[in-house]
Structure formats: C-alpha cells, structure tokens
Design an enzyme around this catalytic site. Structure first.
Site, PDB file in Angstrom:
ATOM      1  CE  LYS A 133       4.924  -1.101  13.379  1.00  0.00           C
ATOM      2  NZ  LYS A 133       5.402   0.173  13.982  1.00  0.00           N
ATOM      3  CG  ASP A 135      -1.723   0.515   4.612  1.00  0.00           C
ATOM      4  OD1 ASP A 135      -1.079  -0.443   5.105  1.00  0.00           O
ATOM      5  OD2 ASP A 135      -1.395   1.695   4.762  1.00  0.00           O
ATOM      6  CD  GLU A 186      -7.197   7.022  -2.518  1.00  0.00           C
ATOM      7  OE1 GLU A 186      -6.543   7.375  -1.516  1.00  0.00           O
ATOM      8  OE2 GLU A 186      -7.301   5.837  -2.880  1.00  0.00           O
ATOM      9  CG  ASN A 222     -11.825   7.615   6.071  1.00  0.00           C
ATOM     10  OD1 ASN A 222     -11.872   6.403   5.883  1.00  0.00           O
ATOM     11  ND2 ASN A 222     -10.977   8.169   6.922  1.00  0.00           N
ATOM     12  CE1 TYR A 242       1.409   0.360  -4.961  1.00  0.00           C
ATOM     13  CE2 TYR A 242      -0.900   0.980  -4.742  1.00  0.00           C
ATOM     14  CZ  TYR A 242       0.437   1.206  -4.466  1.00  0.00           C
ATOM     15  OH  TYR A 242       0.797   2.295  -3.693  1.00  0.00           O
ATOM     16  CD  GLU A 243      -4.304  -7.483 -10.952  1.00  0.00           C
ATOM     17  OE1 GLU A 243      -4.600  -8.595 -11.417  1.00  0.00           O
ATOM     18  OE2 GLU A 243      -5.149  -6.624 -10.652  1.00  0.00           O
ATOM     19  CB  THR A 254      -4.951  -2.237  -9.535  1.00  0.00           C
ATOM     20  OG1 THR A 254      -3.837  -2.906  -8.940  1.00  0.00           O
ATOM     21  CG2 THR A 254      -6.236  -2.943  -9.142  1.00  0.00           C
ATOM     22  CG  ASP A 297       1.355  -7.068  -2.985  1.00  0.00           C
ATOM     23  OD1 ASP A 297       0.449  -6.287  -2.614  1.00  0.00           O
ATOM     24  OD2 ASP A 297       2.525  -6.961  -2.588  1.00  0.00           O
TER      25      ASP A 297
END
Length: 213
Positions: A123, A119, A69, A97, A194-195, A192, A155
């Site tokens: 764009k 992420d 991370e 990174n 987010y999941e 996770t 997602d």
C-alpha cells in the site's frame, strides 16, 4: 509473514547471549572487540529464520556477520540453527528493530548491508516502511563507508522496481541487476528459505547490488 507465537522463545534467547547479543548498544563502535578481530562486518536486516546469514558465515569465515530480526518467535529459529552448527565464531544475532541501526552501530562498523525478501508493504501509504525507502537508505549511508553497498533480493517485482527507482533517485550506483537470478545463478549465491520456496514454484528471483557514491 504469519507468526506463530512461541512462549518459550524469550527465555531461550536469553539463555544464549553468546549468539543473540543482549545489549548491542554497548558494542557500538567496538564490534571488532566482540568478534575478536578486525575483519569487516556485514549485516542482514530482516534475517528471518537465518538460512542466508548462516550460509554466508560458513562460506566466508574472513567476514563477520550480524543477522537482525525483530520478532523473537522468528529469530529463535535462527538461533536453533546456529547452535546446530559445529562452530560459527563469525556470526551474531540481534533481536532488535532494523530502523534503530544507529543505536547499535557507528560509522564504519558495517561494511555491507543485505536485504532479503523484505516485506513489500504494497500500500502506498506504507511506503516509508519499505527497507529500500529513502529513509532507510539514508540510515544505511550514515553507517556504511564510502562506496558501501546494499544487496537486495526479492520475489516481488513491484518492490524490486520500486527499489530500483528509490536507489537511483537517491544517487546510488547500480552495480548488478538481475531479473531472474536463478537463470544463471552465481556459484556463491546463498539462498534464503523464501528463495528456495519461490524457486521451487518457478517464480523468478530479482536481485540488485547498489553502491553509495
């Protein structure tokens, strides 16, 4: 991801080099020495707050896990969670990174790569920043053994479709594809943060496993 700055994070991370490796470049080609065994090493690029990599380490003590991370204000949360565990000798964190993987790993150091809720960089001009862009796939292939796999969850349908095409165009073999992972959720699926959040809203979770030929 909206980040809340934690001015204490850097010092807290430095105080726990047994979890967050301070000089990962020195472990390159020698990660078996760090873990004290020859078990396979799986890496999560973009580990966030750590729920997935911690869950996987607890579920699979015969596999070593490394969570990567970039943001110290995020990885410090993962570190706190690790320290709350009774014992996780098969888990390390790197505050680096993901695009610099070859600085920290040699060919064969890594057996598998996980990408979870990355992420989407929607764009077009930012496509090269997506962790499933051909540039990153080249990086993973350089490090993974023959037949090494990349497991991906998101997602974001647009990113998922992009990733399917990117991996297919790269010559990878799709081993598993799900457009709604939780409709028939595997028993060994580790969610996770987010999941959990998106699942609670009824949003489908997309998942794929792809192998380098």
């Amino acid at each position: 991801m909206r980040l809340r700055h934690k001015p204490w994070a850097e010092d807290y991370i430095k105080a726990h080099p047994e979890v967050v490796i301070a000089d990962p470049e020195s472990r390159k080609g020698k990660w078996h020495e760090e873990f004290g065994n020859t078990n396979p090493v799986h890496v999560e690029v973009g580990t966030g707050k750590g729920a997935f990599v911690i869950g996987m380490a607890r579920q699979n003590p015969h596999i070593n896990y490394i969570g990567i991370e970039l943001y110290d204000s995020v990885i410090v949360v993962a570190l706190e969670k690790v320290l709350e565990q009774e014992s996780l000798p098969n888990l390390r964190l790197l505050n680096v990174n993901g695009k610099d993987l070859t600085e920290y790993f040699d060919k064969g150091d890594i057996g598998q790569v996980y990408l979870n809720f990355s992420d989407p960089w929607p764009k077009t001009r930012h496509a090269k920043r997506r962790l499933t862009h051909a540039n990153f796939l080249t990086l993973y292939k350089e490090l993974l053994p023959e037949g090494g796999e990349v497991h991906f969850k998101t997602d974001n349908r647009g990113l998922f479709e992009y990733s399917l095409m990117s991996m297919t165009d790269f010559g990878m073999k799709l081993v598993f594809v799900s457009l709604d992972l939780h409709a028939n959720e595997p028993e060994d699926n580790v969610r996770t943060e987010y999941e959990e959040k998106f699942a609670a809203k009824g949003q489908p979770i997309y998942r794929l496993e792809a192998k380098f030929n």
